[in-house]
Each structure stands twice: as structure tokens, then as C-alpha cells.
Design a protein around this motif. Structure first.
Motif, mmCIF file in Angstrom:
data_model
loop_
_atom_site.group_PDB
_atom_site.id
_atom_site.type_symbol
_atom_site.label_atom_id
_atom_site.label_comp_id
_atom_site.label_asym_id
_atom_site.label_seq_id
_atom_site.Cartn_x
_atom_site.Cartn_y
_atom_site.Cartn_z
ATOM 1 N N ILE A 1 3.781 32.088 20.506
ATOM 2 C CA ILE A 1 4.403 33.294 20.572
ATOM 3 C C ILE A 1 5.615 33.529 19.865
ATOM 4 O O ILE A 1 5.941 34.476 19.126
ATOM 5 C CB ILE A 1 4.473 33.855 22.010
ATOM 6 N N GLY A 2 6.496 32.684 19.865
ATOM 7 C CA GLY A 2 7.770 32.748 19.232
ATOM 8 C C GLY A 2 7.494 32.765 17.594
ATOM 9 O O GLY A 2 8.343 33.299 17.015
ATOM 10 N N GLU A 3 6.791 32.027 17.361
ATOM 11 C CA GLU A 3 6.212 31.815 15.754
ATOM 12 C C GLU A 3 5.803 33.193 15.421
ATOM 13 O O GLU A 3 6.009 33.736 14.337
ATOM 14 C CB GLU A 3 5.619 30.748 15.545
ATOM 15 N N LEU A 4 4.766 33.617 16.261
ATOM 16 C CA LEU A 4 4.172 34.931 15.882
ATOM 17 C C LEU A 4 5.194 36.117 15.697
ATOM 18 O O LEU A 4 5.120 36.969 14.875
ATOM 19 C CB LEU A 4 3.114 35.504 16.927
ATOM 20 N N GLU A 5 6.077 36.050 16.801
ATOM 21 C CA GLU A 5 7.252 37.198 16.598
ATOM 22 C C GLU A 5 8.052 36.873 15.338
ATOM 23 O O GLU A 5 8.385 38.053 14.800
ATOM 24 C CB GLU A 5 8.216 37.018 17.996
ATOM 25 N N THR A 6 8.163 35.883 14.869
ATOM 26 C CA THR A 6 8.998 35.561 13.770
ATOM 27 C C THR A 6 8.363 36.146 12.593
ATOM 28 O O THR A 6 8.841 36.758 11.589
ATOM 29 C CB THR A 6 9.463 34.237 13.589
ATOM 30 N N LYS A 7 6.960 35.801 12.474
ATOM 31 C CA LYS A 7 6.266 36.006 11.236
ATOM 32 C C LYS A 7 5.976 37.576 11.137
ATOM 33 O O LYS A 7 5.682 38.054 10.152
ATOM 34 C CB LYS A 7 4.712 35.402 11.470
ATOM 35 N N CYS A 8 5.709 38.321 12.216
ATOM 36 C CA CYS A 8 5.431 39.758 12.382
ATOM 37 C C CYS A 8 6.694 40.430 12.436
ATOM 38 O O CYS A 8 6.512 41.959 12.285
ATOM 39 C CB CYS A 8 4.664 39.885 13.625
ATOM 40 N N GLY A 9 8.182 39.724 12.621
ATOM 41 C CA GLY A 9 9.271 40.730 12.883
ATOM 42 C C GLY A 9 9.127 41.514 14.204
ATOM 43 O O GLY A 9 10.031 42.582 14.011
ATOM 44 N N SER A 10 8.509 41.234 15.020
ATOM 45 C CA SER A 10 8.758 42.078 16.286
ATOM 46 C C SER A 10 8.420 41.018 17.462
ATOM 47 O O SER A 10 7.841 40.160 17.108
ATOM 48 C CB SER A 10 7.682 43.116 16.344
ATOM 49 N N GLY A 11 8.846 41.773 18.655
ATOM 50 C CA GLY A 11 8.307 40.988 19.986
ATOM 51 C C GLY A 11 6.904 41.071 20.421
ATOM 52 O O GLY A 11 6.294 41.931 19.544
ATOM 53 N N ILE A 12 6.399 40.369 20.951
ATOM 54 C CA ILE A 12 5.079 40.394 21.252
ATOM 55 C C ILE A 12 4.445 41.617 21.974
ATOM 56 O O ILE A 12 3.503 42.021 21.629
ATOM 57 C CB ILE A 12 4.643 39.066 22.361
ATOM 58 N N GLY A 13 5.220 42.485 22.543
ATOM 59 C CA GLY A 13 4.942 43.669 23.437
ATOM 60 C C GLY A 13 4.684 44.683 22.106
ATOM 61 O O GLY A 13 3.511 45.762 22.130
ATOM 62 N N MET A 14 5.727 44.756 21.235
ATOM 63 C CA MET A 14 5.697 45.494 20.004
ATOM 64 C C MET A 14 4.400 45.166 19.076
ATOM 65 O O MET A 14 3.618 46.126 18.825
ATOM 66 C CB MET A 14 6.783 45.551 19.232
ATOM 67 N N ILE A 15 3.937 43.969 18.910
ATOM 68 C CA ILE A 15 2.787 43.439 18.131
ATOM 69 C C ILE A 15 1.426 43.921 18.776
ATOM 70 O O ILE A 15 0.734 44.564 18.200
ATOM 71 C CB ILE A 15 2.871 42.103 17.843
ATOM 72 N N ALA A 16 1.542 43.663 20.183
ATOM 73 C CA ALA A 16 0.322 44.328 20.921
ATOM 74 C C ALA A 16 0.353 45.655 20.914
ATOM 75 O O ALA A 16 -0.856 46.168 20.535
ATOM 76 C CB ALA A 16 0.398 43.866 22.377
ATOM 77 N N ASN A 17 1.325 46.510 21.062
ATOM 78 C CA ASN A 17 1.339 47.691 21.030
ATOM 79 C C ASN A 17 0.716 48.360 19.572
ATOM 80 O O ASN A 17 0.020 49.310 19.538
ATOM 81 C CB ASN A 17 2.661 48.488 21.320
ATOM 82 N N ARG A 18 1.187 47.841 18.338
ATOM 83 C CA ARG A 18 0.928 48.326 16.975
ATOM 84 C C ARG A 18 -0.799 48.002 17.143
ATOM 85 O O ARG A 18 -1.455 48.871 16.691
ATOM 86 C CB ARG A 18 1.569 47.394 16.141
ATOM 87 N N LEU A 19 -1.182 46.828 17.475
ATOM 88 C CA LEU A 19 -2.813 46.459 17.464
ATOM 89 C C LEU A 19 -3.483 47.431 18.405
ATOM 90 O O LEU A 19 -4.322 48.039 17.982
ATOM 91 C CB LEU A 19 -2.982 45.056 17.863
ATOM 92 N N PHE A 20 -3.121 47.624 19.347
ATOM 93 C CA PHE A 20 -3.818 48.234 20.548
ATOM 94 C C PHE A 20 -3.944 50.072 20.028
ATOM 95 O O PHE A 20 -4.760 50.600 20.274
ATOM 96 C CB PHE A 20 -3.118 48.313 22.082
ATOM 97 N N SER A 21 -2.788 50.367 19.411
ATOM 98 C CA SER A 21 -2.826 51.870 18.749
ATOM 99 C C SER A 21 -3.360 51.938 17.603
ATOM 100 O O SER A 21 -3.170 52.766 16.911
ATOM 101 C CB SER A 21 -1.334 52.337 18.890
ATOM 102 N N ARG A 22 -3.798 50.798 16.799
ATOM 103 C CA ARG A 22 -4.279 50.715 15.595
ATOM 104 C C ARG A 22 -3.445 50.830 14.554
ATOM 105 O O ARG A 22 -3.632 51.451 13.484
ATOM 106 C CB ARG A 22 -5.541 51.514 15.548
#
Length: 108
Positions: free
Chosen positions: A24-45
Motif C-alpha cells: 500500500i505504501g508503494e502504491l501511494e508513492t507510485k500514484c502520488g496519493s493516499g490509499i483513500g484518494m486512490i480508491a475514491n478516484r477508482l470508485f468515482s471513475r
């Protein structure tokens, strides 16, 4: 954080996906956002391509796939494909991280 892997057919067979705290830490680094924001972006398309590809790649690694093999899966089965084909997998992986496995009962 205890989380069971999400297993589904992907590419050439059944594969497990699991976002552990380390990935998750690596995902946050790669995507430039916290896990919640990444999920929010995906869920809202409203996601970026990296939100999809890195979620899948890192979840493969988190479930035990060697990093080189996980990269090979992305090249073979994600890159160059329509995003909607892999969007749903990435969303399910993040849903499992945030909400757990709906078929597991919680002990009291």
C-alpha cells in the motif's frame, strides 16, 4: 491489518491479489496519493491509468507473485487493453482493502 486475498481469473488462470501494508505504501508513492484518494478516484471513475495498473501489479506482489512476474502480467494482460477490462479488478482489490471480505464473519 488482516486481509484475505482476492482470487479471480486473470490473464492465464486463477491468481490472488492482496494489498498488504508494505505494498500500500508503494502504491501511494507510485500514484502520488493516499490509499483513500486512490480508491475514491477508482470508485468515482476519475482515475489515472497508474491507479489501475499499479493497484493490480502491487496486489499480485502482495499475494506472493514475484515482482518480475507481476510486471510481465501487466505487460501481457493490462497494457494496451481497454481500461474498463482491468478497472473492475482494480476496484475490487481496493474494495477488499477498505471493506474486507463480505463472506467472512467477524468474531465477537
Amino acid at each position: 491489518m488482516t486481509m484475505t486475498a482476492y482470487t479471480i481469473f486473470f490473464g492465464d488462470g486463477e491468481h490472488a491479489f492482496k494489498l498488504t501494508p508494505a505494498v500500500i505504501g508503494e502504491l501511494e508513492t507510485k500514484c502520488g496519493s493516499g490509499i483513500g484518494m486512490i480508491a475514491n478516484r477508482l470508485f468515482s471513475r476519475n482515475f489515472a491509468q497508474a491507479d489501475v495498473t499499479e493497484t493490480i501489479r502491487l496486489a499480485l506482489i502482495g499475494a506472493g507473485t514475484p515482482p518480475k512476474r507481476a510486471h510481465e502480467f501487466i505487460v501481457a494482460y493490462v497494457d494496451g487493453r481497454p481500461l474498463i477490462e482491468t478497472y473492475e479488478l482494480a476496484a475490487k482489490i481496493l474494495e477488499r482493502v477498505l471493506f474486507g471480505n463480505p463472506s467472512e464473519t467477524k468474531g465477537t
